[in-house]
Design an enzyme around this catalytic site. Structure first.
Site, short mmCIF file in Angstrom:
data_model
loop_
_atom_site.label_atom_id
_atom_site.label_comp_id
_atom_site.label_asym_id
_atom_site.label_seq_id
_atom_site.Cartn_x
_atom_site.Cartn_y
_atom_site.Cartn_z
N CYS A 4 0.87 -1.18 0.00
CA CYS A 4 0.00 0.00 0.00
C CYS A 4 0.91 1.23 0.00
CB CYS A 4 -0.93 0.00 1.22
SG CYS A 4 -1.84 1.56 1.38
N ASP A 30 -0.13 15.98 -2.99
CA ASP A 30 -0.44 15.01 -4.04
C ASP A 30 0.63 15.06 -5.13
OD1 ASP A 30 -3.38 13.54 -4.92
OD2 ASP A 30 -1.85 13.80 -6.47
N HIS A 46 -3.90 1.61 8.31
CA HIS A 46 -4.58 1.31 7.05
C HIS A 46 -6.08 1.07 7.24
CE1 HIS A 46 -4.75 -0.06 2.86
NE2 HIS A 46 -5.74 -0.83 3.31
N ASN A 85 -12.92 10.52 -2.27
CA ASN A 85 -13.38 9.55 -3.27
C ASN A 85 -13.43 8.21 -2.55
OD1 ASN A 85 -13.50 11.40 -5.45
ND2 ASN A 85 -11.29 11.22 -5.72
N HIS A 96 -6.48 3.27 0.40
CA HIS A 96 -6.12 3.66 1.76
C HIS A 96 -6.85 4.99 1.96
CE1 HIS A 96 -2.85 4.12 5.07
NE2 HIS A 96 -3.66 5.16 5.19
N HIS A 98 -8.25 8.46 2.30
CA HIS A 98 -7.56 9.75 2.23
C HIS A 98 -8.54 10.86 1.92
CE1 HIS A 98 -7.42 7.77 -1.72
NE2 HIS A 98 -7.52 8.98 -2.26
#
Ligand code: 5GP
Ligand code: ZN
Length: 115
Positions: A4, A30, A46, A85, A96, A98
């Site tokens: 991940c 990002d 996680h 999202n 994961h 966010h």
């Protein structure tokens, strides 16, 4: 969790431009910014998404970090968009949990993600 990328960033084994960190969450820019400010806020542990039995303390930490990160990035007074999202239909691409924080430009009104 193995393989991940956000767990690797949280564990500091994969490089990222870190903006903010506390016991429970990490914020980093990002890699493909959709606005002058585009920072991701993640839990250090996680959870695949918001429906993955996220403890209330983690959820609180995630969203408490949002205005702190906005201030650190200088968009607290101009405004910013906060997006999660979540899952397949939202086109979540990294499994994961966010939170996206976007700012530094005017964004259209509506349901278009990042638009
Ligand atoms: P999602 O589509 O899952 O809501 O958003 C995932 C985000 O993670 C995307 O905006 C993408 O640019 C970002 N991202 C993917 N891989 C990396 C990476 O290795 N480093 C950083 N900093 N961001 C990443
Ligand atoms: Zn992870």
């Amino acid at each position: 969790m193995d393989n991940c990328i956000f767990c690797m960033i949280a564990g500091h084994t994969l490089d990222a431009r870190v903006v903010y960190e506390d016991d429970l969450v990490l914020a980093f820019d990002d890699i493909t910014p959709q606005a002058p400010v585009h920072t991701l806020i993640i839990p250090k542990c996680h959870y695949a998404d918001m429906s993955d039995n996220v403890p209330p303390a983690v959820m609180t930490a995630l969203f408490t970090a949002v205005p702190k990160v906005a201030a650190l990035k200088g968009v607290d007074t101009t405004g910013y968009r906060v997006i999660v999202n979540n899952g397949r239909d939202a086109s979540q691409s990294v499994a994961h949990l966010h939170v996206h924080l976007l700012g530094g430009r005017s964004m259209s009104h509506g349901m278009v993600s990042f638009g």
